[in-house]
Enzyme design. Structure first.
Site, PDB file in Angstrom:
ATOM      1  N   ASP A   1      -7.524   3.192  -3.432  1.00  0.00           N
ATOM      2  CA  ASP A   1      -8.256   3.224  -2.160  1.00  0.00           C
ATOM      3  C   ASP A   1      -8.536   4.664  -1.779  1.00  0.00           C
ATOM      4  O   ASP A   1      -7.617   5.460  -1.584  1.00  0.00           O
ATOM      5  CB  ASP A   1      -7.422   2.538  -1.080  1.00  0.00           C
ATOM      6  CG  ASP A   1      -8.116   2.523   0.280  1.00  0.00           C
ATOM      7  OD1 ASP A   1      -9.328   2.815   0.333  1.00  0.00           O
ATOM      8  OD2 ASP A   1      -7.448   2.205   1.279  1.00  0.00           O
TER       9      ASP A   1
ATOM     10  N   GLU B   1     -11.391   0.732  -4.023  1.00  0.00           N
ATOM     11  CA  GLU B   1     -11.716   0.454  -2.627  1.00  0.00           C
ATOM     12  C   GLU B   1     -12.349   1.656  -1.941  1.00  0.00           C
ATOM     13  O   GLU B   1     -11.845   2.769  -2.021  1.00  0.00           O
ATOM     14  CB  GLU B   1     -10.441   0.037  -1.889  1.00  0.00           C
ATOM     15  CG  GLU B   1     -10.670  -0.405  -0.448  1.00  0.00           C
ATOM     16  CD  GLU B   1      -9.386  -0.865   0.214  1.00  0.00           C
ATOM     17  OE1 GLU B   1      -9.426  -1.152   1.426  1.00  0.00           O
ATOM     18  OE2 GLU B   1      -8.334  -0.937  -0.475  1.00  0.00           O
TER      19      GLU B   1
ATOM     20  N   LYS C   1      -3.271   5.115  -2.678  1.00  0.00           N
ATOM     21  CA  LYS C   1      -4.236   5.967  -1.987  1.00  0.00           C
ATOM     22  C   LYS C   1      -4.624   7.122  -2.910  1.00  0.00           C
ATOM     23  O   LYS C   1      -3.765   7.720  -3.582  1.00  0.00           O
ATOM     24  CB  LYS C   1      -3.641   6.516  -0.696  1.00  0.00           C
ATOM     25  CG  LYS C   1      -3.338   5.459   0.361  1.00  0.00           C
ATOM     26  CD  LYS C   1      -4.604   4.862   0.953  1.00  0.00           C
ATOM     27  CE  LYS C   1      -4.286   3.907   2.096  1.00  0.00           C
ATOM     28  NZ  LYS C   1      -5.513   3.362   2.720  1.00  0.00           N
TER      29      LYS C   1
ATOM     30  N   ASP D   1     -14.246  -1.666   2.635  1.00  0.00           N
ATOM     31  CA  ASP D   1     -13.316  -1.707   3.765  1.00  0.00           C
ATOM     32  C   ASP D   1     -14.042  -1.173   4.987  1.00  0.00           C
ATOM     33  O   ASP D   1     -14.654  -1.918   5.749  1.00  0.00           O
ATOM     34  CB  ASP D   1     -12.071  -0.888   3.431  1.00  0.00           C
ATOM     35  CG  ASP D   1     -11.056  -0.812   4.582  1.00  0.00           C
ATOM     36  OD1 ASP D   1     -11.304  -1.386   5.650  1.00  0.00           O
ATOM     37  OD2 ASP D   1     -10.019  -0.156   4.416  1.00  0.00           O
TER      38      ASP D   1
ATOM     39  N   LYS E   1     -10.127  -6.808   7.601  1.00  0.00           N
ATOM     40  CA  LYS E   1      -9.085  -6.351   8.515  1.00  0.00           C
ATOM     41  C   LYS E   1      -9.375  -6.880   9.912  1.00  0.00           C
ATOM     42  O   LYS E   1     -10.468  -6.668  10.449  1.00  0.00           O
ATOM     43  CB  LYS E   1      -9.016  -4.819   8.549  1.00  0.00           C
ATOM     44  CG  LYS E   1      -8.347  -4.195   7.338  1.00  0.00           C
ATOM     45  CD  LYS E   1      -8.258  -2.689   7.466  1.00  0.00           C
ATOM     46  CE  LYS E   1      -7.549  -2.095   6.253  1.00  0.00           C
ATOM     47  NZ  LYS E   1      -7.601  -0.610   6.267  1.00  0.00           N
TER      48      LYS E   1
ATOM     49  N   GLY F   1      -4.300  -4.140   6.050  1.00  0.00           N
ATOM     50  CA  GLY F   1      -3.447  -3.877   7.199  1.00  0.00           C
ATOM     51  C   GLY F   1      -3.637  -2.490   7.766  1.00  0.00           C
ATOM     52  O   GLY F   1      -4.186  -1.598   7.114  1.00  0.00           O
TER      53      GLY F   1
ATOM     54  N   SER G   1       0.847  -1.191   0.000  1.00  0.00           N
ATOM     55  CA  SER G   1       0.000   0.000   0.000  1.00  0.00           C
ATOM     56  C   SER G   1       0.882   1.240   0.000  1.00  0.00           C
ATOM     57  O   SER G   1       1.762   1.382   0.852  1.00  0.00           O
ATOM     58  CB  SER G   1      -0.904  -0.005   1.243  1.00  0.00           C
ATOM     59  OG  SER G   1      -1.693   1.161   1.290  1.00  0.00           O
TER      60      SER G   1
ATOM     61  N   LYS H   1      -1.295  -0.966  -4.216  1.00  0.00           N
ATOM     62  CA  LYS H   1      -2.472  -0.159  -3.888  1.00  0.00           C
ATOM     63  C   LYS H   1      -2.055   1.297  -3.780  1.00  0.00           C
ATOM     64  O   LYS H   1      -1.081   1.628  -3.100  1.00  0.00           O
ATOM     65  CB  LYS H   1      -3.105  -0.618  -2.567  1.00  0.00           C
ATOM     66  CG  LYS H   1      -4.293   0.249  -2.145  1.00  0.00           C
ATOM     67  CD  LYS H   1      -5.087  -0.362  -1.011  1.00  0.00           C
ATOM     68  CE  LYS H   1      -4.446  -0.203   0.332  1.00  0.00           C
ATOM     69  NZ  LYS H   1      -5.350  -0.604   1.435  1.00  0.00           N
TER      70      LYS H   1
END
Length: 363
Positions: free
Chosen positions: A184, A209, A159, A234, A258, A286, A131, A157
């Site tokens: 995400d 996400e 952000k 999520d 998670k 995570g 990530s 991933k």
């Protein structure tokens, strides 16, 4: 029972749509049985109330005043029985997760079986994704992607946030056309924002996400119906009941499970089983866990429904030195699942002690 607030610096600042962080403070839970078996757990809550309502301070208060006394007063033969007792404490999933994790670690250690096997996992290794946060420039982001792809991570991933979405993602897609990429948003977009996601829909992403706020499941369902790219939930799934609702609404096609967000390994396994029964692929997200929480994530990822790369990247991605004597290591995009009893990683107690900023021992 012992509780430690432990602080570690990050090797690289991590920025999301809501905040940036340079160091993390997590709470380590230690349960010791009368015959000397030890179980370690980690409360990996954020410091501020941005990802969820919980913080390190709130978890510390709930752990000391409610969960520690409840755990010591509860007789249990299996960790699921302790999880059922802790359900009396509403919400506070991160805090409960640390105790549930420690109970599973203790139980599997005392039973002489690996934690992964105790949970129902049968893999010898798991796929690792990575990530990446929001960087100052697109060039900085491309540099980070190149570094992690070079290390062999099997999924990247990114952000995103309003103003930092289509342009950087397109740049990564152009530079790394064969690398599985997903984005995400951490719920940063208003529910009337569709145009950005329509543009992202054409970039060949693995998933998008959590575009909208956690409770906006109806809006997620409408967006999913308009896109070819799977939506991944999520923050929307804190309880197994949330997953039931999401499945009925068809609010997404992938679920990020998670351990911390759902209140521990016990509900995480239940969520996995439900998703598997409905043909929904899952992966383990995570919270920048230290070695203890990261080891639990690796064990969970050994379950059969975790078919997508999970956020079980090596400790070195985040920490110059982790709190376990041996770090979690990612080699060629894979992390080995420990085969020894219990958690499979040994806490470095002197290093833990050096990083401890608060301590509580319950009688």
């Amino acid at each position: 029972m012992e509780l430690r607030r432990v602080r570690l610096p990050l090797v690289h600042q991590f920025r999301t749509s809501s905040h940036a962080k340079r160091e993390l403070e997590h709470i380590i839970v230690t349960l010791t049985s009368s015959d000397g078996a030890v179980g370690w757990g980690e409360i990996a809550s954020p410091s501020g109330p941005y990802y969820s309502a919980e913080t390190v301070d709130s978890c510390w208060a709930v752990a000391r005043s409610f969960l520690a006394p409840l755990t010591l007063a509860t007789g249990w033969e299996h960790p699921s029985e302790l999880a059922a007792a802790m359900a009396r404490v509403r919400g506070n999933h991160f805090a409960r997760a640390g105790f549930d994790m420690a109970a599973w670690a203790l139980w599997s250690e005392a039973s002489g079986v690996p934690l992964a096997k105790a949970l129902g996992g049968d893999r010898a290794r798991v796929q690792a994704g990575v990530s990446l946060g929001i960087e100052p420039t697109v060039d900085d982001l491309l540099e980070q992607v190149a570094l992690r792809v070079g290390e062999g991570y099997r999924r990247v991933k990114l952000k995103i946030a309003p103003g930092w979405d289509v342009t950087p993602v397109r740049a990564v897609r152009t530079a790394f056309p064969d690398v599985p990429v997903h984005v995400d948003a951490n719920g940063a977009y208003p529910v009337d924002e569709v145009a950005v996601f329509r543009q992202l829909d054409h970039l060949g992403l693995l998933m998008i996400e959590q575009p909208y706020a956690p409770r906006a499941l109806v809006d997620h369902a409408a967006l999913q119906a308009a896109l070819a790219t799977p939506l991944c939930l999520d923050e929307s799934v804190e309880e197994v009941d949330d997953l039931v609702t999401a499945l009925r609404l068809r609010a997404g096609r992938i679920v990020n499970i998670k351990v911390s967000r759902m209140g521990g390994l016990t509900p995480a396994v239940r969520a996995h089983d439900l998703a598997l029964a409905h043909g929904i692929p899952v992966w383990c997200g995570g919270m920048h866990e230290f070695g203890i929480g990261r080891a639990a994530n690796v064990a969970l990822s050994a379950l059969p429904g975790f078919t997508l790369p999970s956020d079980v990247s090596g400790s070195a991605k985040y920490y110059a030195r982790d709190i376990t004597t041996a770090p979690v290591v990612c080699t060629g995009g894979w992390v080995d699942v420990p085969s020894g009893p219990g958690l499979g990683f040994t806490p470095d107690v002197p290093f833990l002690t050096a990083g401890t900023v608060a301590y509580h021992q319950a009688p």
